[in-house]
Design a protein around this motif. Structure first.
Motif, PDB file in Angstrom:
ATOM      1  N   GLY A   1       0.848  -0.844   0.198  1.00 42.00           N
ATOM      2  CA  GLY A   1      -0.414  -0.050   0.065  1.00 42.00           C
ATOM      3  C   GLY A   1       0.790   1.227  -0.312  1.00 42.00           C
ATOM      4  O   GLY A   1       2.118   1.598   0.219  1.00 42.00           O
ATOM      5  N   THR A   2       0.074   2.376  -0.392  1.00 43.01           N
ATOM      6  CA  THR A   2       0.578   3.750   0.140  1.00 43.01           C
ATOM      7  C   THR A   2       1.461   4.105   1.159  1.00 43.01           C
ATOM      8  O   THR A   2       0.958   3.419   2.636  1.00 43.01           O
ATOM      9  CB  THR A   2      -0.232   4.820  -0.777  1.00 43.01           C
ATOM     10  OG1 THR A   2      -1.073   4.740   0.226  1.00 43.01           O
ATOM     11  CG2 THR A   2      -0.200   4.348  -1.774  1.00 43.01           C
ATOM     12  N   ARG A   3       2.451   4.922   2.086  1.00 40.75           N
ATOM     13  CA  ARG A   3       2.973   5.637   2.347  1.00 40.75           C
ATOM     14  C   ARG A   3       1.547   6.495   3.600  1.00 40.75           C
ATOM     15  O   ARG A   3       1.295   6.259   4.648  1.00 40.75           O
ATOM     16  CB  ARG A   3       4.163   6.047   2.523  1.00 40.75           C
ATOM     17  CG  ARG A   3       4.482   6.884   3.569  1.00 40.75           C
ATOM     18  CD  ARG A   3       6.042   7.766   3.430  1.00 40.75           C
ATOM     19  NE  ARG A   3       6.384   8.637   4.539  1.00 40.75           N
ATOM     20  CZ  ARG A   3       6.071  10.460   5.094  1.00 40.75           C
ATOM     21  NH1 ARG A   3       5.747  10.409   4.571  1.00 40.75           N
ATOM     22  NH2 ARG A   3       6.470  10.167   6.205  1.00 40.75           N
ATOM     23  N   LEU A   4       0.761   6.929   3.147  1.00 42.22           N
ATOM     24  CA  LEU A   4      -0.210   8.007   3.075  1.00 42.22           C
ATOM     25  C   LEU A   4      -1.819   7.528   3.091  1.00 42.22           C
ATOM     26  O   LEU A   4      -1.544   6.967   1.639  1.00 42.22           O
ATOM     27  CB  LEU A   4       0.240   9.298   3.427  1.00 42.22           C
ATOM     28  CG  LEU A   4       1.580   9.554   3.456  1.00 42.22           C
ATOM     29  CD1 LEU A   4       1.824  11.667   3.182  1.00 42.22           C
ATOM     30  CD2 LEU A   4       1.314   9.202   5.195  1.00 42.22           C
ATOM     31  N   VAL A   5      -2.475   7.627   3.166  1.00 38.88           N
ATOM     32  CA  VAL A   5      -3.984   7.538   3.153  1.00 38.88           C
ATOM     33  C   VAL A   5      -4.312   8.900   3.413  1.00 38.88           C
ATOM     34  O   VAL A   5      -5.212   9.884   4.391  1.00 38.88           O
ATOM     35  CB  VAL A   5      -4.905   6.633   3.598  1.00 38.88           C
ATOM     36  CG1 VAL A   5      -6.347   6.655   3.248  1.00 38.88           C
ATOM     37  CG2 VAL A   5      -4.469   5.039   3.570  1.00 38.88           C
ATOM     38  N   LEU A   6      -4.503   9.563   2.311  1.00 37.27           N
ATOM     39  CA  LEU A   6      -5.244  10.957   2.622  1.00 37.27           C
ATOM     40  C   LEU A   6      -6.189  11.393   2.837  1.00 37.27           C
ATOM     41  O   LEU A   6      -6.348  12.531   3.796  1.00 37.27           O
ATOM     42  CB  LEU A   6      -4.043  12.440   1.213  1.00 37.27           C
ATOM     43  CG  LEU A   6      -2.919  12.468   0.954  1.00 37.27           C
ATOM     44  CD1 LEU A   6      -2.394  13.038  -0.112  1.00 37.27           C
ATOM     45  CD2 LEU A   6      -2.358  13.084   1.760  1.00 37.27           C
ATOM     46  N   SER A   7      -6.583  10.698   2.429  1.00 38.33           N
ATOM     47  CA  SER A   7      -8.966  11.273   2.670  1.00 38.33           C
ATOM     48  C   SER A   7      -8.809  10.087   4.060  1.00 38.33           C
ATOM     49  O   SER A   7      -9.761  11.384   5.052  1.00 38.33           O
ATOM     50  CB  SER A   7      -9.406  10.194   2.685  1.00 38.33           C
ATOM     51  OG  SER A   7      -9.027   8.218   2.419  1.00 38.33           O
ATOM     52  N   ARG A   8      -7.625   9.856   4.988  1.00 40.61           N
ATOM     53  CA  ARG A   8      -7.593   9.247   7.146  1.00 40.61           C
ATOM     54  C   ARG A   8      -7.152  10.611   6.686  1.00 40.61           C
ATOM     55  O   ARG A   8      -7.496  10.687   8.165  1.00 40.61           O
ATOM     56  CB  ARG A   8      -6.958   8.468   6.497  1.00 40.61           C
ATOM     57  CG  ARG A   8      -6.840   8.026   8.430  1.00 40.61           C
ATOM     58  CD  ARG A   8      -8.159   7.565   8.531  1.00 40.61           C
ATOM     59  NE  ARG A   8      -7.023   7.130  10.027  1.00 40.61           N
ATOM     60  CZ  ARG A   8      -8.573   7.082  11.423  1.00 40.61           C
ATOM     61  NH1 ARG A   8      -9.991   7.730  11.235  1.00 40.61           N
ATOM     62  NH2 ARG A   8      -8.189   6.937  12.787  1.00 40.61           N
ATOM     63  N   GLU A   9      -6.508  11.401   6.971  1.00 36.08           N
ATOM     64  CA  GLU A   9      -5.871  11.911   6.804  1.00 36.08           C
ATOM     65  C   GLU A   9      -6.838  13.220   6.817  1.00 36.08           C
ATOM     66  O   GLU A   9      -6.719  14.352   8.151  1.00 36.08           O
ATOM     67  CB  GLU A   9      -4.596  12.539   6.844  1.00 36.08           C
ATOM     68  CG  GLU A   9      -3.043  11.571   6.856  1.00 36.08           C
ATOM     69  CD  GLU A   9      -1.900  11.996   7.187  1.00 36.08           C
ATOM     70  OE1 GLU A   9      -1.989  13.471   6.975  1.00 36.08           O
ATOM     71  OE2 GLU A   9      -0.612  11.681   7.051  1.00 36.08           O
ATOM     72  N   GLN A  10      -7.594  13.813   6.502  1.00 29.15           N
ATOM     73  CA  GLN A  10      -8.405  14.636   6.483  1.00 29.15           C
ATOM     74  C   GLN A  10      -9.524  14.665   7.257  1.00 29.15           C
ATOM     75  O   GLN A  10     -10.095  15.563   7.492  1.00 29.15           O
ATOM     76  CB  GLN A  10      -8.624  15.038   5.155  1.00 29.15           C
ATOM     77  CG  GLN A  10      -7.933  15.743   3.762  1.00 29.15           C
ATOM     78  CD  GLN A  10      -8.328  17.210   3.811  1.00 29.15           C
ATOM     79  OE1 GLN A  10      -6.281  17.144   4.473  1.00 29.15           O
ATOM     80  NE2 GLN A  10      -8.448  17.422   3.713  1.00 29.15           N
ATOM     81  N   GLU A  11      -9.763  13.213   7.074  1.00 31.15           N
ATOM     82  CA  GLU A  11     -11.122  12.967   8.783  1.00 31.15           C
ATOM     83  C   GLU A  11     -10.759  13.288   9.617  1.00 31.15           C
ATOM     84  O   GLU A  11     -11.359  13.853  10.414  1.00 31.15           O
ATOM     85  CB  GLU A  11     -11.227  11.588   7.728  1.00 31.15           C
ATOM     86  CG  GLU A  11     -11.849  10.854   8.731  1.00 31.15           C
ATOM     87  CD  GLU A  11     -12.203   9.409   8.760  1.00 31.15           C
ATOM     88  OE1 GLU A  11     -12.159   8.586  10.069  1.00 31.15           O
ATOM     89  OE2 GLU A  11     -12.329   9.137   7.341  1.00 31.15           O
ATOM     90  N   ILE A  12      -8.668  13.330  10.176  1.00 32.14           N
ATOM     91  CA  ILE A  12      -9.161  13.508  11.542  1.00 32.14           C
ATOM     92  C   ILE A  12      -9.382  14.916  11.452  1.00 32.14           C
ATOM     93  O   ILE A  12      -9.477  15.651  12.408  1.00 32.14           O
ATOM     94  CB  ILE A  12      -7.051  12.716  11.526  1.00 32.14           C
ATOM     95  CG1 ILE A  12      -7.567  10.611  11.631  1.00 32.14           C
ATOM     96  CG2 ILE A  12      -6.430  13.075  12.811  1.00 32.14           C
ATOM     97  CD1 ILE A  12      -6.311  10.426  11.621  1.00 32.14           C
ATOM     98  N   LEU A  13      -8.248  15.406  10.698  1.00 29.51           N
ATOM     99  CA  LEU A  13      -7.956  16.930  10.208  1.00 29.51           C
ATOM    100  C   LEU A  13      -9.363  17.754  10.995  1.00 29.51           C
ATOM    101  O   LEU A  13      -9.313  18.642  11.501  1.00 29.51           O
ATOM    102  CB  LEU A  13      -7.593  17.526   9.433  1.00 29.51           C
ATOM    103  CG  LEU A  13      -6.214  17.501   9.231  1.00 29.51           C
ATOM    104  CD1 LEU A  13      -5.391  17.863   7.832  1.00 29.51           C
ATOM    105  CD2 LEU A  13      -5.278  18.018  10.139  1.00 29.51           C
ATOM    106  N   GLU A  14     -10.130  17.016  10.342  1.00 28.24           N
ATOM    107  CA  GLU A  14     -11.823  17.219  10.460  1.00 28.24           C
ATOM    108  C   GLU A  14     -12.356  17.610  11.736  1.00 28.24           C
ATOM    109  O   GLU A  14     -13.338  17.866  12.396  1.00 28.24           O
ATOM    110  CB  GLU A  14     -12.992  17.441   8.919  1.00 28.24           C
ATOM    111  CG  GLU A  14     -14.130  17.543   9.358  1.00 28.24           C
ATOM    112  CD  GLU A  14     -14.200  19.118   9.431  1.00 28.24           C
ATOM    113  OE1 GLU A  14     -15.271  19.417   9.738  1.00 28.24           O
ATOM    114  OE2 GLU A  14     -13.647  20.087   8.690  1.00 28.24           O
TER     115      GLU A  14
END
Length: 112
Positions: free
Chosen positions: A74-87
């Motif tokens: 998989g990828t190093r990051l999952v940007l959608s997950r980071e966005q969810e946490i930020l929100e």
């Protein structure tokens, strides 16, 4: 990290001669208020210890997620997950929450 300066301009809240009898500075000479402040600070210190422990646990779990994801291709990051946490943090805590979430994310995955 810099020391927080109290209103009287000293880093520890004491006057030029230092805190009286070695007791922590409370910012007031009124005994009842000073006693209440000391009681509250005990709880603040307990919360700080818990926050540090949880921060460290969260960072370790986040690193494990990243390592597991990358090991499986998989990828190093999952940007959608980071966005969810930020929100989530922004919604609960406002702009400061966003900054806190960014620090938490970096603690778990390292800098971008």
């Amino acid at each position: 990290m810099t020391d927080v300066m109290e209103q009287n301009g000293s880093a520890n809240g004491a006057g030029p001669a230092g805190p009286e009898a070695g007791a922590p500075a409370t910012g007031t000479a009124e005994p009842d208020a000073a006693s209440r402040i000391a009681e509250i600070r005990v709880r603040i210190d307990e919360i700080d210890r818990a926050l540090i422990e949880l921060w460290q646990e969260r960072a370790a779990l986040s690193r494990e997620v990243g390592a597991t994801r990358m090991a499986s291709g998989g990828t190093r990051l999952v940007l959608s997950r980071e966005q969810e946490i930020l929100e989530r943090f922004r919604s609960a805590l406002g702009a400061d929450g966003t900054q806190l979430a960014l620090l938490l994310l970096r603690a778990g995955r390292g800098p971008l």
